[in-house]
Every structure is written in structure tokens, then in C-alpha cells.
Design a protein around this motif. Structure first.
Motif, PDB file in Angstrom:
ATOM      1  N   TRP A 129      11.176  38.401  -2.146  1.00 46.18           N
ATOM      2  CA  TRP A 129      11.631  37.023  -2.214  1.00 46.18           C
ATOM      3  C   TRP A 129      10.993  36.348  -3.426  1.00 46.18           C
ATOM      4  O   TRP A 129       9.790  36.472  -3.655  1.00 46.18           O
ATOM      5  N   THR A 130      11.812  35.657  -4.174  1.00 42.62           N
ATOM      6  CA  THR A 130      11.352  34.872  -5.309  1.00 42.62           C
ATOM      7  C   THR A 130      11.728  33.423  -5.025  1.00 42.62           C
ATOM      8  O   THR A 130      12.883  33.133  -4.713  1.00 42.62           O
ATOM      9  N   THR A 131      10.752  32.521  -5.111  1.00 43.67           N
ATOM     10  CA  THR A 131      10.981  31.100  -4.868  1.00 43.67           C
ATOM     11  C   THR A 131      10.497  30.318  -6.075  1.00 43.67           C
ATOM     12  O   THR A 131       9.433  30.597  -6.618  1.00 43.67           O
ATOM     13  N   VAL A 132      11.304  29.334  -6.482  1.00 39.54           N
ATOM     14  CA  VAL A 132      10.915  28.400  -7.541  1.00 39.54           C
ATOM     15  C   VAL A 132      10.895  27.004  -6.951  1.00 39.54           C
ATOM     16  O   VAL A 132      11.703  26.671  -6.075  1.00 39.54           O
ATOM     17  N   ILE A 133       9.944  26.205  -7.420  1.00 39.98           N
ATOM     18  CA  ILE A 133       9.893  24.799  -7.022  1.00 39.98           C
ATOM     19  C   ILE A 133       9.647  23.939  -8.245  1.00 39.98           C
ATOM     20  O   ILE A 133       9.060  24.388  -9.231  1.00 39.98           O
TER      21      ILE A 133
ATOM     22  N   LEU B  30       0.810  -1.206   0.000  1.00 42.36           N
ATOM     23  CA  LEU B  30       0.000   0.000   0.000  1.00 42.36           C
ATOM     24  C   LEU B  30       0.849   1.264   0.000  1.00 42.36           C
ATOM     25  O   LEU B  30       0.383   2.322  -0.395  1.00 42.36           O
ATOM     26  N   MET B  31       2.084   1.171   0.449  1.00 43.01           N
ATOM     27  CA  MET B  31       2.955   2.340   0.515  1.00 43.01           C
ATOM     28  C   MET B  31       3.745   2.558  -0.779  1.00 43.01           C
ATOM     29  O   MET B  31       4.482   3.514  -0.876  1.00 43.01           O
ATOM     30  N   VAL B  32       3.600   1.679  -1.765  1.00 46.57           N
ATOM     31  CA  VAL B  32       4.328   1.835  -3.020  1.00 46.57           C
ATOM     32  C   VAL B  32       3.458   2.639  -3.989  1.00 46.57           C
ATOM     33  O   VAL B  32       2.380   2.190  -4.375  1.00 46.57           O
ATOM     34  N   PRO B  33       3.906   3.830  -4.365  1.00 48.10           N
ATOM     35  CA  PRO B  33       3.108   4.647  -5.283  1.00 48.10           C
ATOM     36  C   PRO B  33       2.859   3.941  -6.612  1.00 48.10           C
ATOM     37  O   PRO B  33       3.728   3.251  -7.137  1.00 48.10           O
ATOM     38  N   LYS B  34       1.664   4.155  -7.140  1.00 51.57           N
ATOM     39  CA  LYS B  34       1.262   3.566  -8.424  1.00 51.57           C
ATOM     40  C   LYS B  34       1.279   4.587  -9.547  1.00 51.57           C
ATOM     41  O   LYS B  34       1.313   4.228 -10.720  1.00 51.57           O
ATOM     42  N   GLU B  35       1.184   5.882  -9.180  1.00 52.27           N
ATOM     43  CA  GLU B  35       1.163   6.950 -10.166  1.00 52.27           C
ATOM     44  C   GLU B  35       2.013   8.117  -9.672  1.00 52.27           C
ATOM     45  O   GLU B  35       2.237   8.270  -8.475  1.00 52.27           O
ATOM     46  N   ALA B  36       2.440   8.930 -10.628  1.00 54.52           N
ATOM     47  CA  ALA B  36       3.217  10.126 -10.301  1.00 54.52           C
ATOM     48  C   ALA B  36       2.909  11.204 -11.328  1.00 54.52           C
ATOM     49  O   ALA B  36       2.554  10.904 -12.471  1.00 54.52           O
ATOM     50  N   PHE B  37       3.036  12.452 -10.899  1.00 52.91           N
ATOM     51  CA  PHE B  37       2.952  13.559 -11.849  1.00 52.91           C
ATOM     52  C   PHE B  37       3.974  14.619 -11.469  1.00 52.91           C
ATOM     53  O   PHE B  37       4.516  14.621 -10.365  1.00 52.91           O
ATOM     54  N   PHE B  38       4.254  15.482 -12.422  1.00 52.18           N
ATOM     55  CA  PHE B  38       5.260  16.521 -12.238  1.00 52.18           C
ATOM     56  C   PHE B  38       4.596  17.883 -12.282  1.00 52.18           C
ATOM     57  O   PHE B  38       3.654  18.107 -13.037  1.00 52.18           O
ATOM     58  N   THR B  39       5.098  18.790 -11.446  1.00 49.37           N
ATOM     59  CA  THR B  39       4.542  20.130 -11.389  1.00 49.37           C
ATOM     60  C   THR B  39       5.632  21.112 -10.976  1.00 49.37           C
ATOM     61  O   THR B  39       6.677  20.713 -10.452  1.00 49.37           O
ATOM     62  N   LYS B  40       5.378  22.387 -11.215  1.00 44.32           N
ATOM     63  CA  LYS B  40       6.364  23.427 -10.904  1.00 44.32           C
ATOM     64  C   LYS B  40       5.644  24.734 -10.649  1.00 44.32           C
ATOM     65  O   LYS B  40       4.457  24.881 -10.983  1.00 44.32           O
ATOM     66  N   GLY B  41       6.361  25.693 -10.036  1.00 40.13           N
ATOM     67  CA  GLY B  41       5.751  26.985  -9.779  1.00 40.13           C
ATOM     68  C   GLY B  41       6.742  28.031  -9.322  1.00 40.13           C
ATOM     69  O   GLY B  41       7.864  27.709  -8.929  1.00 40.13           O
ATOM     70  N   VAL B  42       6.304  29.282  -9.377  1.00 40.18           N
ATOM     71  CA  VAL B  42       7.086  30.441  -8.932  1.00 40.18           C
ATOM     72  C   VAL B  42       6.213  31.253  -7.994  1.00 40.18           C
ATOM     73  O   VAL B  42       5.017  31.424  -8.251  1.00 40.18           O
TER      74      VAL B  42
ATOM     75  N   GLN C 299       6.151  33.094   2.580  1.00 35.67           N
ATOM     76  CA  GLN C 299       4.985  33.348   1.747  1.00 35.67           C
ATOM     77  C   GLN C 299       5.312  33.143   0.262  1.00 35.67           C
ATOM     78  O   GLN C 299       4.476  32.673  -0.502  1.00 35.67           O
ATOM     79  N   SER C 300       6.539  33.466  -0.145  1.00 35.98           N
ATOM     80  CA  SER C 300       6.909  33.226  -1.548  1.00 35.98           C
ATOM     81  C   SER C 300       6.934  31.721  -1.835  1.00 35.98           C
ATOM     82  O   SER C 300       6.541  31.285  -2.922  1.00 35.98           O
ATOM     83  N   PHE C 301       7.356  30.918  -0.861  1.00 32.87           N
ATOM     84  CA  PHE C 301       7.335  29.463  -1.005  1.00 32.87           C
ATOM     85  C   PHE C 301       5.888  28.975  -1.135  1.00 32.87           C
ATOM     86  O   PHE C 301       5.566  28.167  -2.007  1.00 32.87           O
ATOM     87  N   GLU C 302       5.002  29.482  -0.273  1.00 31.89           N
ATOM     88  CA  GLU C 302       3.581  29.119  -0.336  1.00 31.89           C
ATOM     89  C   GLU C 302       2.988  29.472  -1.694  1.00 31.89           C
ATOM     90  O   GLU C 302       2.236  28.690  -2.282  1.00 31.89           O
ATOM     91  N   LEU C 303       3.329  30.632  -2.225  1.00 31.73           N
ATOM     92  CA  LEU C 303       2.814  31.041  -3.533  1.00 31.73           C
ATOM     93  C   LEU C 303       3.356  30.156  -4.659  1.00 31.73           C
ATOM     94  O   LEU C 303       2.646  29.881  -5.628  1.00 31.73           O
ATOM     95  N   ALA C 304       4.590  29.692  -4.520  1.00 27.91           N
ATOM     96  CA  ALA C 304       5.133  28.753  -5.504  1.00 27.91           C
ATOM     97  C   ALA C 304       4.382  27.423  -5.437  1.00 27.91           C
ATOM     98  O   ALA C 304       4.071  26.825  -6.474  1.00 27.91           O
ATOM     99  N   LEU C 305       4.073  26.960  -4.214  1.00 22.48           N
ATOM    100  CA  LEU C 305       3.270  25.739  -4.066  1.00 22.48           C
ATOM    101  C   LEU C 305       1.886  25.930  -4.687  1.00 22.48           C
ATOM    102  O   LEU C 305       1.373  25.023  -5.349  1.00 22.48           O
ATOM    103  N   ARG C 306       1.295  27.097  -4.492  1.00 26.78           N
ATOM    104  CA  ARG C 306      -0.010  27.378  -5.097  1.00 26.78           C
ATOM    105  C   ARG C 306       0.068  27.350  -6.620  1.00 26.78           C
ATOM    106  O   ARG C 306      -0.812  26.795  -7.278  1.00 26.78           O
TER     107      ARG C 306
END
Length: 184
Positions: free
Chosen positions: A173-177, A4-16, A24-31
Motif C-alpha cells: 500500500w502506498t499512501t500520499v497526504i 479562541l477557536m479561530v486559528p491564528k497560524e497555519a502551515f503546510f505539510t505532506k508525506g508518503v 500503516q501506510s497512512f500512519e507512515l505518511a503522517l509520520r
């Protein structure tokens, strides 16, 4: 370990994100990436056997607010005007779907999107190549090495998800993820 702990799917995402406060810049990048509603748990670099990569939209639709969500996450922040920052995730998947692959993460300063993309793909492919016994020379140019991975017939796919940005001109502050999100 439970299956049950082995992931079956994955996706990729990014943000600034940009804000006067670093957090707060980190939170906005997550958003911007669409994963701000989850409790993120960082994990290391193994891409599970038989795990399927799905689209970002399909992946985001499977998330629930407050859910504990496993991610490989790269992030970088700056408050220096015009400073180039980047965060990237790379993936290398073996031909045999019963074998695991590798996810790499990289973050830093001064790398263009192209350089960062090549670097994270190369890191993931190098980790996988050493596991599969593919010989390579780290001193050889990236393109030659990448071609040798494919010629070996053991690596089927590499991909990258990268985000770059320049520091805000007035010092916010500028954050990228960049992130690989692993789903059950």
C-alpha cells in the motif's frame, strides 16, 4: 463563536508512506509529514482572516503529542504497482487581510505534480473569486483565469502543497497526504 477557536497560524505539510497494510501506510505518511503525534480533526475550506502562514518547522515545533489538531487533509492510497496517486492542498488569500480565504483539497489518480498543483490552486482561487465577486469563465484556460484573479487586485496569493507517488512495484500500500494544519 469564541475567538479562541479561530486559528491564528497555519502551515503546510505532506508525506508518503508504504506498507503491506493500508492503515500503516497512512500512519507512515503522517509520520513523513510530521503530524502523526496529533489527534487530527478534519475541517472544511475556510482560511481565517488575519491567519499567518508559517514554515513547516515552526508549525511542527508548536504541536504537542495527543493534542487535538485541526487540518484540511487530502489523501490517496493504492496497492496497484506503478499507479500514480496524488493529494494536494491549495490556498487563495484575499488582498484584504480582514477577509477570509479558501483552502482546497484534491486527491486522485493519474495526475502529475504540476497538474495537481495547478488544480488545487485553481480550485481555491475559484472559490475565493466567487466570494469576492470576480467574474471568471470556467471554460477559459487555467493560466488565463489565474491571471484574471491577479489582475482584479483582490487576490494576493495562491499556493499549493502537493504530494504524488507511484504505487509500490510489489503491491505494498502506498499512501500520499497533503495537509494545511491550523493552529490557535
Amino acid at each position: 463563536m469564541s475567538q479562541l477557536m479561530v486559528p491564528k497560524e497555519a502551515f503546510f505539510t505532506k508525506g508518503v508512506g508504504k506498507h503491506k497494510e493500508r492503515l500503516q501506510s497512512f500512519e507512515l505518511a503522517l509520520r513523513a509529514a510530521g503530524i502523526e503525534v496529533c489527534n487530527l480533526v478534519r475541517v472544511s475550506s475556510i482560511f481565517p482572516p488575519r491567519c499567518k502562514v508559517i514554515s513547516k518547522n515552526r508549525g511542527l515545533a508548536k504541536l504537542s503529542p495527543g493534542e487535538i489538531t485541526y487540518v484540511v487533509l487530502a489523501e490517496a492510497s493504492t496497492n496497484e504497482p506503478s499507479r500514480l496517486i496524488g493529494a494536494g492542498i491549495g490556498l487563495a488569500v484575499p488582498k484584504e487581510s480582514n477577509n477570509y480565504g479558501y483552502i482546497s483539497e484534491q486527491h486522485g489518480f493519474g495526475m502529475t505534480e504540476r497538474v495537481l498543483r495547478d488544480k488545487v490552486e485553481d480550485l481555491a482561487a475559484t472559490m475565493l473569486a466567487t466570494t469576492l465577486g470576480i467574474e471568471f469563465d470556467p471554460e477559459v484556460a487555467y493560466d488565463e483565469r489565474k491571471e484574471s484573479y491577479y489582475m482584479s487586485g483582490k487576490i494576493v496569493q495562491t499556493r499549493a502543497c502537493v504530494q504524488t507517488a507511484e504505487g509500490h512495484r510489489s503491491g505494498l500500500w502506498t499512501t500520499v497526504i497533503a495537509s494545511a494544519v491550523l493552529l490557535p
